[in-house]
Design an enzyme around this catalytic site. Structure first.
Site, mmCIF file in Angstrom:
data_model
loop_
_atom_site.group_PDB
_atom_site.id
_atom_site.type_symbol
_atom_site.label_atom_id
_atom_site.label_comp_id
_atom_site.label_asym_id
_atom_site.label_seq_id
_atom_site.Cartn_x
_atom_site.Cartn_y
_atom_site.Cartn_z
ATOM 1 N N LYS A 127 0.841 -1.203 0.000
ATOM 2 C CA LYS A 127 0.000 0.000 0.000
ATOM 3 C C LYS A 127 0.874 1.249 0.000
ATOM 4 O O LYS A 127 2.065 1.188 0.288
ATOM 5 C CB LYS A 127 -0.920 -0.009 1.215
ATOM 6 C CG LYS A 127 -0.160 0.024 2.544
ATOM 7 C CD LYS A 127 -1.097 -0.079 3.726
ATOM 8 C CE LYS A 127 -0.306 0.010 5.031
ATOM 9 N NZ LYS A 127 -1.171 0.005 6.204
ATOM 10 N N TYR B 116 15.443 30.789 8.151
ATOM 11 C CA TYR B 116 14.358 31.559 8.776
ATOM 12 C C TYR B 116 14.564 31.688 10.276
ATOM 13 O O TYR B 116 14.901 30.709 10.951
ATOM 14 C CB TYR B 116 13.009 30.882 8.526
ATOM 15 C CG TYR B 116 12.546 30.985 7.105
ATOM 16 C CD1 TYR B 116 12.215 32.218 6.538
ATOM 17 C CD2 TYR B 116 12.444 29.844 6.299
ATOM 18 C CE1 TYR B 116 11.791 32.313 5.227
ATOM 19 C CE2 TYR B 116 12.022 29.931 4.985
ATOM 20 C CZ TYR B 116 11.696 31.170 4.453
ATOM 21 O OH TYR B 116 11.280 31.261 3.152
#
Ligand code: ADP
Ligand code: MG
Length: 585
Positions: free
Chosen positions: A47, A292
């Protein structure tokens, strides 16, 4: 030359970040789990794009290892897999368990998928779907059902107190011929805690499951497969294996409980590797803030490297300031942790405060790799981001190129004639790219020149390929838009210095360079090379046009190794059709 295809889905050469999927490691892990599974069948869970490793490549590789059952959570992905396998003439059993309503069951049943049913409502949807299909002219339509019981997770499955009613419903549907009860199944939520309180819980849940199977049997409902366990259960609760087990995370080389046992201790190898290259190197001065918020500030002169990847590539922002990246440099692996905050598409790493940076532009940075080799592990990432290794690999997004490394590092092919050798080389030309170096190794008359003739044919280049004994190197210009073929006979070349007089370096990047007698002389020219070794022909004096030759391909370099995959597959296909060369690898 199918250039764009060979360069991955992005079609741009040099794409800066890459997920490498080691299919040999996958095979290793499958075998380890098969040992643990004893006599039980294996249903590999593929999956979520095979936990990010690539649905088709993983399923095909495991099919070749003997897997015939596969598990996919969602219907669309299950259909994708079924179609892909059918196109190759393979018909695996595919179980899908998140089926959206009656229409979903209709699609699944029509496609021959196995479906899960957890309650009477879903059973009704499944039987209605079958009836609808029969009305639409498919009189044979039957739902292949795995009935799910909830042994204690409160997720999918019927509560044990409702199980009797569900069994009655199933019995009726079986009697009416609408469904086949293929399986009874469940899932263990605490098998990853085998030495803690999870042990007792799990043992009880295994008993609940056994009772549920017993109750079905009493009503005459005997399924083909009873299956309960995923990776942790397989490893630590042999008493719960029943007829089939469903390995997931361990297939991909991760421990289902790293705090209990490491992947290495289980014998698992990481399948997924994430790497990139340093895009720029910068020198900072005291007081310069990084990324940042300037959460890291240089306290003196300092080197940093810029990487073209970020949290949009599945690298958690929680790895900011300290994420354990390493860089492969000319002097080995060096620690180059993340500095400052991880940005969306970029990261800054620490290249030290020495006179020179620790690494250079273009050096390979390993973000996720093999801890045994000193590379960062999914567990380290998970710990820093308060999650589990499963989430780390499953979150690597599609925008990252995936490259699949083959299950064998060597490819052995036998040819019966010079013509076959040429044809083989011509097929190889399809996967070659500018910058590739083909080193041909073998005695006089082994077939090296013959092989280059095939390369020339496949590449569509000008001029006749002959033994360039007196000319040493000959450039065959392309007739189309592919690269040139540079054919070299290094028989008379003594060493590297001697080689410089031919100046292959001027052409190697734009051409495919094929060198006879080049072993030990030309390797420095390219990081990507393919060694082609010919068996010595049986010496009977005269040379026959059609003699068997064994040819062994050894790729050196990740890129060419992965490009050999389609070549290998093509050869396999030919063998299956029972014509052409014989492939062993
Ligand atoms: P090299 O360049 O290795 O010295 P050549 O390619 O010039 O060898 O010569 C190989 C000779 O062997 C050719 O005459 C070719 O026709 C012959 N031959 C016979 N069977 C094969 C085969 N299976 N593959 C390649 N060449 C073959
Ligand atoms: Mg030759």
């Amino acid at each position: 030359m199918k250039k764009a295809e060979n360069q991955g889905s992005k079609g741009i050469s040099g794409y800066p970040a890459l997920v490498s999927v080691d299919l040999a490691a996958l095979v290793n892990n499958y075998r380890v789990l098969r040992e643990h599974a004893g006599d039980s069948l294996l249903l590999p869970i593929v999956k979520a794009n095979a936990y990010g490793a690539g649905l088709f490549e993983v399923a095909t590789t495991l099919w070749e290892e003997g897997a015939r059952w596969f598990g996919v959570a969602r219907l669309p992905e299950a259909l994708k897999l079924a179609n892909h396998m059918a196109a190759q003439g393979k018909e695996p059993r595919i179980l899908t368990w998140l089926v959206p309503g009656r229409e979903g069951y209709e699609v699944a049943v029509e496609a021959g998928l196995d479906v899960s049913v957890s309650n009477l409502e879903e059973l009704q949807q499944a039987t209605e779907a079958v009836r609808a299909l029969r009305d639409e002219g498919e009189p044979e339509a039957t739902a292949r059902v795995h009935a799910k019981v909830d042994v204690g997770m409160s997720r999918g499955g019927s509560k044990p107190e409702d199980w009797g009613d569900l069994l009655d419903g199933l019995g009726e549907a079986v009697a009416q011929g609408l469904i086949t009860l293929v399986g009874i199944w469940s899932h263990l939520p605490q098998a990853d805690d085998p030495s803690g309180p999870g042990r007792k819980v799990t043992q009880n849940q295994i008993q609940v499951f056994a009772d549920a199977c017993g109750a079905a049997e009493q009503k005459g409902l005997v399924p083909e497969v009873r299956h309960l366990e995923a990776s942790a259960g397989i490893l630590w609760f042999p008493e719960g294996r029943f007829d089939m087990v469903r390995p997931g995370v361990a297939l991909y080389g991760l421990s289902p409980a790293p705090d209990v046992v490491s992947a290495e201790e289980i014998g698992l190898k990481p399948v997924i590797r994430v790497s990139t290259r340093i895009q720029a190197v910068k020198h900072l001065s005291e007081g310069d803030g990084v990324s940042y918020g300037a959460t890291w500030v240089a306290d003196g002169p300092h080197w940093v490297g810029l990487l073209p990847v970020g949290y949009a590539d599945g690298i958690p922002r929680a790895l900011s300031n300290g994420g354990p990246f390493v860089t492969r440099t000319s002097s080995g692996l060096v620690s180059t942790p993340i500095l400052g905050r991880v940005c969306m598409d970029q990261i800054i790493i620490n290249l030290g405060d020495g006179a020179q940076p620790l690494a250079q532009v273009g050096d390979e940075v390993v973000a996720l790799g093999d801890p045994v080799e000193g590379e960062p592990s999914a567990e380290e990432w998970a710990e820093r981001s308060s999650t589990i290794n499963y989430e780390i690999i499953a979150s690597l997004p599609e925008r990252l190129d995936r490259r699949h490394l083959p299950t064998t590092s060597e490819l052995k092919v036998s040819t019966a004639s010079a013509h076959e050798t040429r044809r083989l080389a011509s097929a190889l030309a399809e996967v070659l790219q500018p910058g590739d170096l083909v080193v041909l190794i073998g005695d006089l008359g082994a077939g090296k020149t013959t092989f280059v003739q095939g390369l020339a044919e496949g590449m569509g280049v000008e001029g006749r390929v002959t033994s360039p004994t007196y000319i040493v190197a000959r450039v065959h210009e392309p007739t189309g838009d592919g690269p040139a073929l540079v054919h070299v006979d290094a028989y008379r070349v003594e060493d590297e210095l001697d080689l410089e007089t031919i100046d292959l370096e001027a052409t190697v990047d734009q051409s495919v360079t094929a060198v006879e007698w080049g072993e030990g002389k030309v390797e420095h020219l390219s990081g990507e090379r393919l060694e082609v070794r010919f068996s010595t022909p049986p010496t009977g004096g005269q040379m026959l046009e059609d003699e068997p030759r064994e040819i062994v391909f050894t790729p050196v370099g990740e890129d060419i190794t992965s490009r050999l995959n389609p070549f290998q597959r093509q050869l396999r296909g030919e063998r299956d059709e029972n014509r052409g060369s014989e492939v062993e690898a």
